[in-house]
Scaffold this active site. Sequence first.
Site, mmCIF file in Angstrom:
data_model
loop_
_atom_site.group_PDB
_atom_site.id
_atom_site.type_symbol
_atom_site.label_atom_id
_atom_site.label_comp_id
_atom_site.label_asym_id
_atom_site.label_seq_id
_atom_site.Cartn_x
_atom_site.Cartn_y
_atom_site.Cartn_z
ATOM 1 C CB THR A 81 -0.875 -0.012 1.273
ATOM 2 O OG1 THR A 81 -1.827 -1.045 1.150
ATOM 3 C CG2 THR A 81 -1.592 1.311 1.507
ATOM 4 N NE ARG A 124 -10.053 -5.802 3.328
ATOM 5 C CZ ARG A 124 -8.953 -5.081 3.409
ATOM 6 N NH1 ARG A 124 -8.537 -4.422 2.353
ATOM 7 N NH2 ARG A 124 -8.264 -4.997 4.515
ATOM 8 C CB VAL A 125 -13.767 -1.141 1.531
ATOM 9 C CG1 VAL A 125 -13.004 0.182 1.598
ATOM 10 C CG2 VAL A 125 -14.572 -1.218 0.237
ATOM 11 C CB THR A 178 0.644 0.688 5.096
ATOM 12 O OG1 THR A 178 0.757 -0.638 4.562
ATOM 13 C CG2 THR A 178 1.925 1.021 5.834
HETATM 14 N N1 ASP Z 1 -4.241 -1.342 4.759
HETATM 15 C C1 ASP Z 1 -4.452 -1.978 3.500
HETATM 16 C C2 ASP Z 1 -5.812 -2.621 3.496
HETATM 17 O O1 ASP Z 1 -6.174 -3.216 4.499
HETATM 18 C C3 ASP Z 1 -3.443 -3.022 3.192
HETATM 19 C C4 ASP Z 1 -1.998 -2.665 3.466
HETATM 20 O O2 ASP Z 1 -1.704 -1.558 3.866
HETATM 21 O O3 ASP Z 1 -1.134 -3.521 3.245
HETATM 22 O O4 ASP Z 1 -6.468 -2.593 2.494
#
Ligand code: ASP
Length: 343
Positions: free
Chosen positions: A211, A239-240, A262
Amino acid sequence: MKLTSLAIGCLALALCGLAAPAQENSPPMKQNTYRIALAVHGGAGTIERSKMTPEREREYRAGIENALRAGREILDPGGSSLDAVEAAVRVLEDDPHFNAGKGSVFTSAGTNEMDAGIMDGKTLSAGAVASVEHVRNPIVLARAVMEKSKHVMMVGSGAEEFGKRNGIELVDAKYFFTQHRWEELQKKKAEQAGAGGRKKFIISDADCHGTVGAVARDSQGNLAAATSTGGTANKLPGRVGDSPVIGAGIYANNATGAVSCTGDGEFFIRAAVAHQISALMELRAMSLSEAAEHALADAQKLGGTGGLIAVDKNGNVALPFNTSGMYRGYLGEDGKFVIEIYK
Ligand code: ASP
């Protein structure tokens, strides 16, 4: 008579002092000019030195550096923090190494669904999009939602339709395909099948990071944050995560700081990590790094790991994480970029 003009002089000096940005630790170089600050991340997760080839490491570092450069090119001549974070994130979205835009992870259905959010600390305006599948740069669409609609968050085909009407670049879904992400999905699926098909939480596994985000303070003292992601590998369609959720994976407020997160989105949402940092600074007078550690620990208590980048109203930067690594970089006080991956 002499005494009176002296008194007036003193009063004028005192008023000038008050008019200057009083909250600054480091005094502004000239009136209304603050030291610029910039930080970017390319995701936190199980990033181990032993599993990284020198070549791959160079590529990741180059990606982070390109993003920092794009942001600084805007901030240096006096551009806005909002433009800078958008530009930095755009660079990372176009870089297939990172899980955002090109290079996004696949859903369990083999599709790419992307989320992004942007926030302006000066006005507390925000824009976000979720589950978009044809937007080359989701962060650009998020900004259009902020500036060209009366909404804050738009999803799916409605968001894309809005983008089309506002001149945002749409691409064929094939654009987002990358071989390494496809192989990662197959690996995840095999892993899941191996576990007797039991649904396993696959977030924060080695390959899921990537991310991207940016935070900045411009020469006017305004803060902004941006976050963009493909989400988590093998996620259910629809999914969000936290990235586009204002107050969870992103927040900016000139009164406190700007944050981009992230990590395990579900837990970052539940701990309201990004807004919590701002609230702790405002209401409990915590420093940026204290507040960031505190909020991150809250997400961890719930079961989620990850990291974040943040800048406060004084231009201090914090980049904490509780995973083995986080692709990250910031503009040092000497004007040089600092780029790091591991603990
Ligand atoms: N936070 C992001 C999500 O859950 C994933 C990530 O940061 O790796 O969509």
